[in-house]
Every structure is written in structure tokens, then in C-alpha cells.
Scaffold this motif. Structure first.
Motif, mmCIF file in Angstrom:
data_model
loop_
_atom_site.group_PDB
_atom_site.id
_atom_site.type_symbol
_atom_site.label_atom_id
_atom_site.label_comp_id
_atom_site.label_asym_id
_atom_site.label_seq_id
_atom_site.Cartn_x
_atom_site.Cartn_y
_atom_site.Cartn_z
ATOM 1 N N MET A 1 1.059 -1.411 0.326
ATOM 2 C CA MET A 1 -0.221 0.032 -0.046
ATOM 3 C C MET A 1 1.278 1.095 0.139
ATOM 4 O O MET A 1 0.323 2.231 -0.889
ATOM 5 C CB MET A 1 -0.034 -0.108 1.008
ATOM 6 N N ASP A 20 -6.051 7.939 3.852
ATOM 7 C CA ASP A 20 -7.554 6.794 4.382
ATOM 8 C C ASP A 20 -8.802 6.559 3.511
ATOM 9 O O ASP A 20 -8.823 5.271 3.398
ATOM 10 C CB ASP A 20 -7.340 7.175 6.187
ATOM 11 N N LYS A 23 -7.125 4.503 0.641
ATOM 12 C CA LYS A 23 -6.786 2.676 0.669
ATOM 13 C C LYS A 23 -8.166 2.303 1.026
ATOM 14 O O LYS A 23 -7.855 0.896 1.034
ATOM 15 C CB LYS A 23 -5.823 3.019 2.324
#
Length: 189
Positions: A1, A20, A23
Motif C-alpha cells: 500500500m 485513508d 486505502k
């Protein structure tokens, strides 16, 4: 990631909340060597970021010969951008040359990120422009080089790929026969 986020950050600024969100929208997927990620005649609905392995983009010419157009390896986005954006069937196949891992961004995830992150479309535009420029810079010199020069250029530009790609795919990419490639390799050692 981390590789994906670092790649995106090269093209624009993202805060922690935006990172975030990104992700939460990507899905890690794997594919085995020789399997197809995408087939010609289908409309692409995903963009991927390769984290491990090599994929090749190929097509069949009017004689039925399989032609390798280019290779993509780790830390690169991969998409048939014209077919994806225009929602038309692709003319290309995308095949795993090695076992591959990659992050998938679906069309709905891309839409959500575009509507939520102000800078997202600009980041994607910059990545797309870089990808197109890279493609032109890879292909253009090959038009004027002979087979040996094309192979040496390939080694110079992609030193890590030469030993990871089957000779038949590499020969197809270079526009020569496999036996010619073997002869060239033997003569430069």
C-alpha cells in the motif's frame, strides 16, 4: 500500500484523511503467471497498480500473430485508458508474465475519489500524461534502430525485465524472431 501512496504523492498533495479514503477504496488482488487480467473485446472497468510482477499488453495482428506491445512492472498503473474512459471494447489483452499482485481501483471507486478529493482528477491527469509520454519515449526510438540496437536499448531502459520475461515475448516486443534474438544475445555476451 505504501508504494501506491508514495507513487500518488509524486503527482500531488494528499492529506491523511484522503490517503485513508484511497486505502479504503483499493483492493489487493493476485493473478497467476499466464492468466489474463483483461481480454480484447471487453470494456475495461478497472485501473490497477502493480505491486509485484510483470504484465504484458498484447494484441493479434491481421495475420493472427500475437504481438507484444509493451510490458508493465512493479510500481506502475495499468489501464487501457481510451477504452476505459470511452467505455468501448478494448483491442488488447493484458496477461501476467509472472505471478502478480496488484491494487484494483474500480470505476465506482475512481468516481468516489474524484468527487471527494479535490486534487484527485489532477493527480490522475498527471499520471496519465506521464504514462503516455513514457510509452511514446519507449516506442519512438525503436522505429529507427536495428534489431541489435533495439535489444541493447531494451536492456538499458529495463535492466530488470530482460531475465524475467520469456524470450518469445521479448522477441515479439522487439519485432524480431526468437531465433534472431537468441543470436543477438549470443553475440553480445
Amino acid at each position: 500500500m505504501e508504494a501506491l501512496i508514495n507513487y500518488l504523492l509524486q503527482f500531488g498533495n494528499l492529506n491523511t484523511t484522503q490517503i485513508d479514503l484511497i486505502k479504503s477504496k483499493v483492493v489487493l488482488t493476485q493473478i497467476k503467471k499466464d492468466e489474463y487480467f483483461h481480454e480484447a473485446g471487453k470494456i475495461p472497468r478497472e485501473i490497477i497498480f502493480i505491486t509485484e510482477g510483470i504484465m504484458r499488453i498484447c494484441y493479434y495482428n491481421n495475420k493472427g500473430d500475437e504481438i507484444t506491445k509493451y510490458f508493465m512492472d512493479e510500481n506502475h498503473f495499468l489501464a487501457d485508458i481510451i477504452s476505459y474512459n470511452q467505455e468501448i471494447p478494448s483491442t488488447e489483452y493484458v496477461q501476467a508474465v509472472t505471478d502478480c499482485s496488484y491494487f484494483v481501483l474500480s470505476k465506482s471507486a475512481m468516481r468516489d475519489l474524484s468527487m471527494t478529493i479535490i486534487e484527485w482528477d489532477n493527480i490522475i491527469a498527471k499520471i496519465t500524461a506521464k504514462g503516455l509520454a513514457d510509452k511514446v519515449n519507449k516506442i519512438s526510438p525503436m522505429m529507427t534502430e536495428d534489431a541489435k540496437e533495439r535489444y541493447l536499448s531494451f536492456l538499458e531502459k529495463f535492466p530488470t525485465l530482460a531475465n524475467r520475461v520469456p524470450l518469445s515475448y521479448l522477441a515479439s516486443y522487439l519485432g524480431i524472431t526468437q531465433s534472431s534474438l537468441s543470436r543477438i544475445r549470443r553475440n553480445i555476451r
